[in-house]
Design an enzyme around this catalytic site. Structure first.
Site, PDB file in Angstrom:
ATOM      1  CG  ASP A  78       1.172  -0.617   4.623  1.00  0.00           C
ATOM      2  OD1 ASP A  78       1.119  -1.385   5.613  1.00  0.00           O
ATOM      3  OD2 ASP A  78       0.737   0.550   4.640  1.00  0.00           O
ATOM      4  CG  HIS A 133      -5.532   1.016  -0.725  1.00  0.00           C
ATOM      5  ND1 HIS A 133      -5.207   2.345  -0.908  1.00  0.00           N
ATOM      6  CD2 HIS A 133      -4.639   0.537   0.165  1.00  0.00           C
ATOM      7  CE1 HIS A 133      -4.161   2.652  -0.185  1.00  0.00           C
ATOM      8  NE2 HIS A 133      -3.795   1.574   0.487  1.00  0.00           N
ATOM      9  CG  HIS A 227       4.839   1.538   1.651  1.00  0.00           C
ATOM     10  ND1 HIS A 227       5.066   2.445   2.653  1.00  0.00           N
ATOM     11  CD2 HIS A 227       3.494   1.532   1.431  1.00  0.00           C
ATOM     12  CE1 HIS A 227       3.914   2.992   3.029  1.00  0.00           C
ATOM     13  NE2 HIS A 227       2.940   2.447   2.310  1.00  0.00           N
TER      14      HIS A 227
END
Length: 263
Positions: A78, A133, A227
């Site tokens: 991500d 987001h 991440h």
């Protein structure tokens, strides 16, 4: 008892029956779910069976786990924003010849066009993580489409990737409606079967911590969520890849996942 009263009682009973027997996803397509799963330990496979949303994922052909009969792994990252580690991660993937998918937001797309170009050039997939987001379970269909389309329109000229195939809902929050709308737009929503708390940049604990968290959950067909803001991930990734391969695992691109397993 009068005939009118009998009809009224029967009608109320029928309504109650319908309420109790109608699946939640059908009764409320906007109901939010937070993705969660029972972690893999000691070789046991992870499961979402107790989370209450298995039917919603199946219905909308979402992914959280691959073929559990094959020692295949799917790396996913991500990329909400850049914290200085994505280039290092790309170096490791290049040196070890491992493919991945990077789920990007609008902020990352506008801020890091060169990294996006490099991802595509080196054979990685670019996935959609929405433009701003938001919680996509709480916005209307028009907003969902706008959030996804903005990312696609910005990514395409940078990478030449004409069709974005994969979506990761922000923060892992989703609804039946959100999955349906994105699926109609051509997206497969991708969740995960290996993850740990790696996104908090103020509480990084070192490469060994990242390594143990990933390796302890390793299982066939795993979709691994990492991440790219994590310094721990950047430091541990090479060793994770090497030691997973020693255990017989093969890393594949997400578009090579042939079957969806739900447990």
């Amino acid at each position: 008892m009068t005939q009118h009263r009998k009809i009224l009682i029967f009608s109320l009973a029928l309504i109650c029956c319908l309420i109790w027997t109608t699946p939640a996803s059908a009764a409320d397509p906007g109901k939010p779910y937070h993705f969660g799963f029972k972690k893999s330990r000691d070789g046991k496979l992870p499961s979402i069976a107790q989370e209450g949303f298995m039917g919603v994922l199946q219905k909308n052909e979402a992914v959280f786990l691959g073929n559990t009969n094959r020692k295949e792994l799917y790396l996913t990252f991500d990329n909400g924003y850049e914290n200085g580690y994505t280039a290092k991660i790309l170096d490791v993937l290049r040196d070890h010849k491992v493919p991945a998918v990077f789920f990007v937001t609008g902020h990352f797309v506008k801020d890091q066009p060169d990294l996006l170009k490099r991802m595509a050039k080196e054979g990685h997939l670019i996935g959609n993580h929405s433009w701003s987001h938001p919680d996509l379970s709480q916005v209307n269909e028009t907003r969902i489409k706008e959030e996804l389309e903005k990312v696609r329109l910005e990514v395409t000229p940078l990478t030449g990737q004409q069709q974005m195939k994969f979506l990761r809902p922000p923060r892992g929050i989703f609804s039946d409606r959100m999955l349906r709308v994105s699926h109609q737009l051509g997206y497969t929503s991708v969740f995960w079967s290996i993850a740990y708390k790696d996104w908090d940049i103020k509480h990084q604990k070192g490469a060994a911590f990242a390594y143990q968290n990933v390796m302890n959950q390793l299982h066939p067909g795993a979709v691994i969520l990492l991440h790219s803001v994590s310094s721990d991930n950047a430091q541990a990734l090479g060793t994770i890849i090497e030691d997973a391969r020693k255990k017989g695992y093969v890393f594949k691109r997400l578009d090579q996942l042939q079957s969806k397993t739900y447990r």
